[in-house]
Design an enzyme around this catalytic site. Sequence first.
Site, PDB file in Angstrom:
ATOM      1  N   GLY A 125       0.902  -1.080   0.015  1.00  0.00           N
ATOM      2  CA  GLY A 125      -0.040   0.020  -0.147  1.00  0.00           C
ATOM      3  C   GLY A 125       0.958   1.383   0.070  1.00  0.00           C
ATOM      4  O   GLY A 125       1.695   1.216  -1.033  1.00  0.00           O
ATOM      5  N   GLU A 126       0.704   2.156   1.011  1.00  0.00           N
ATOM      6  CA  GLU A 126       1.590   3.340   0.885  1.00  0.00           C
ATOM      7  C   GLU A 126       2.204   3.347   2.404  1.00  0.00           C
ATOM      8  O   GLU A 126       1.359   3.446   3.528  1.00  0.00           O
ATOM      9  CB  GLU A 126       0.691   4.568   0.782  1.00  0.00           C
TER      10      GLU A 126
ATOM     11  N   CYS B  41       6.161  -5.321   0.284  1.00  0.00           N
ATOM     12  CA  CYS B  41       6.392  -3.918  -0.251  1.00  0.00           C
ATOM     13  C   CYS B  41       6.195  -2.809   0.784  1.00  0.00           C
ATOM     14  O   CYS B  41       7.099  -2.667   1.600  1.00  0.00           O
ATOM     15  CB  CYS B  41       5.112  -3.765  -1.367  1.00  0.00           C
TER      16      CYS B  41
ATOM     17  N   ARG C 272      12.973   3.357  -1.233  1.00  0.00           N
ATOM     18  CA  ARG C 272      11.489   3.336  -1.582  1.00  0.00           C
ATOM     19  C   ARG C 272      11.495   3.657  -3.050  1.00  0.00           C
ATOM     20  O   ARG C 272      12.353   4.662  -3.545  1.00  0.00           O
ATOM     21  CB  ARG C 272      11.034   4.791  -0.814  1.00  0.00           C
TER      22      ARG C 272
ATOM     23  N   ARG D 159       5.494  -0.275  -7.812  1.00  0.00           N
ATOM     24  CA  ARG D 159       6.159   0.788  -7.260  1.00  0.00           C
ATOM     25  C   ARG D 159       6.949   0.282  -6.236  1.00  0.00           C
ATOM     26  O   ARG D 159       6.853   0.862  -4.779  1.00  0.00           O
ATOM     27  CB  ARG D 159       5.361   1.906  -6.801  1.00  0.00           C
TER      28      ARG D 159
ATOM     29  N   HIS E 275       4.682  -8.725  -4.469  1.00  0.00           N
ATOM     30  CA  HIS E 275       3.254  -9.165  -3.831  1.00  0.00           C
ATOM     31  C   HIS E 275       2.910 -10.525  -4.268  1.00  0.00           C
ATOM     32  O   HIS E 275       2.121 -10.630  -5.123  1.00  0.00           O
ATOM     33  CB  HIS E 275       2.152  -8.105  -4.658  1.00  0.00           C
TER      34      HIS E 275
ATOM     35  N   GLU F 157       0.616 -12.056  -2.746  1.00  0.00           N
ATOM     36  CA  GLU F 157      -0.759 -12.263  -2.706  1.00  0.00           C
ATOM     37  C   GLU F 157      -1.758 -11.968  -4.023  1.00  0.00           C
ATOM     38  O   GLU F 157      -2.782 -11.976  -3.949  1.00  0.00           O
ATOM     39  CB  GLU F 157      -1.367 -11.374  -1.743  1.00  0.00           C
TER      40      GLU F 157
HETATM   41  N1  GLN Z   1       5.679   2.645  -2.901  1.00  0.00           N
HETATM   42  C1  GLN Z   1       4.826   2.342  -1.940  1.00  0.00           C
HETATM   43  C2  GLN Z   1       5.310   3.123  -0.571  1.00  0.00           C
HETATM   44  O1  GLN Z   1       6.290   3.762  -0.624  1.00  0.00           O
HETATM   45  C3  GLN Z   1       4.999   0.930  -1.850  1.00  0.00           C
HETATM   46  C4  GLN Z   1       4.248   0.400  -3.000  1.00  0.00           C
HETATM   47  C5  GLN Z   1       3.641  -1.047  -2.620  1.00  0.00           C
HETATM   48  O2  GLN Z   1       3.253  -1.308  -1.445  1.00  0.00           O
HETATM   49  N2  GLN Z   1       2.874  -1.687  -3.695  1.00  0.00           N
HETATM   50  O3  GLN Z   1       5.204   2.832   0.406  1.00  0.00           O
END
Ligand code: GLN
Length: 192
Positions: free
Chosen positions: A47-48, A79, A106, A134, A169, A171
Amino acid sequence: MRIGVLALQGAFIEHEHMLAQIGVNSFEIRKQDDIGNSFDGLIIPGGESTIQGKLMNELGLLEPIRKMILSGLPVFGTCAGLLLLAKNIENDTHSYIASMDITAVRNAYGRQLGSFHTTACFNGIGDVPMTFIRAPFISSVSGNTEILAEVGGKIVAARQDNQLVTAFHPELNEDVRIHEYFCEMCRNYTVC
Ligand code: GLN
């Protein structure tokens, strides 16, 4: 066995589906009450990382979860989850749970190459499909951290005792073997 899935943001439902597919019970962690009863493992989804880290902090989940991990609770970060567990993030001024002896970068592949799919060898499992979105990579490991997978010379999966991370990922693919690997870590975990 019960696995808690951090469900504040990101791809948590996909992990729950994977666990259901291999017959493992899961529950969502959204607030402090959710971690009141004992459980056998924790998944921190993609996620983020900045948003998940901020929410964990605001909800009072960061410190208790850090303590549980340092006491041996098995954890699997994918991630953004990898970034939350990293002790150092080269291009972020923050660190979050910061329990694992890895340095991560990152959004490490840049905008163009940020999302891609490949197949590569995962130590102890064999070739697995890997979907990167990402994604970060791990620029260095220390302590007793073991490198489990590399793609293009970059570290994309690692384990340190009870902590497992992947920059990709698992999943999002059909292959359940990395989730099975994590559940095996959880089965071997005994609360002392
Ligand atoms: N770019 C995201 C971050 O910096 C991570 C991306 C992801 O979890 N698919 O958190």
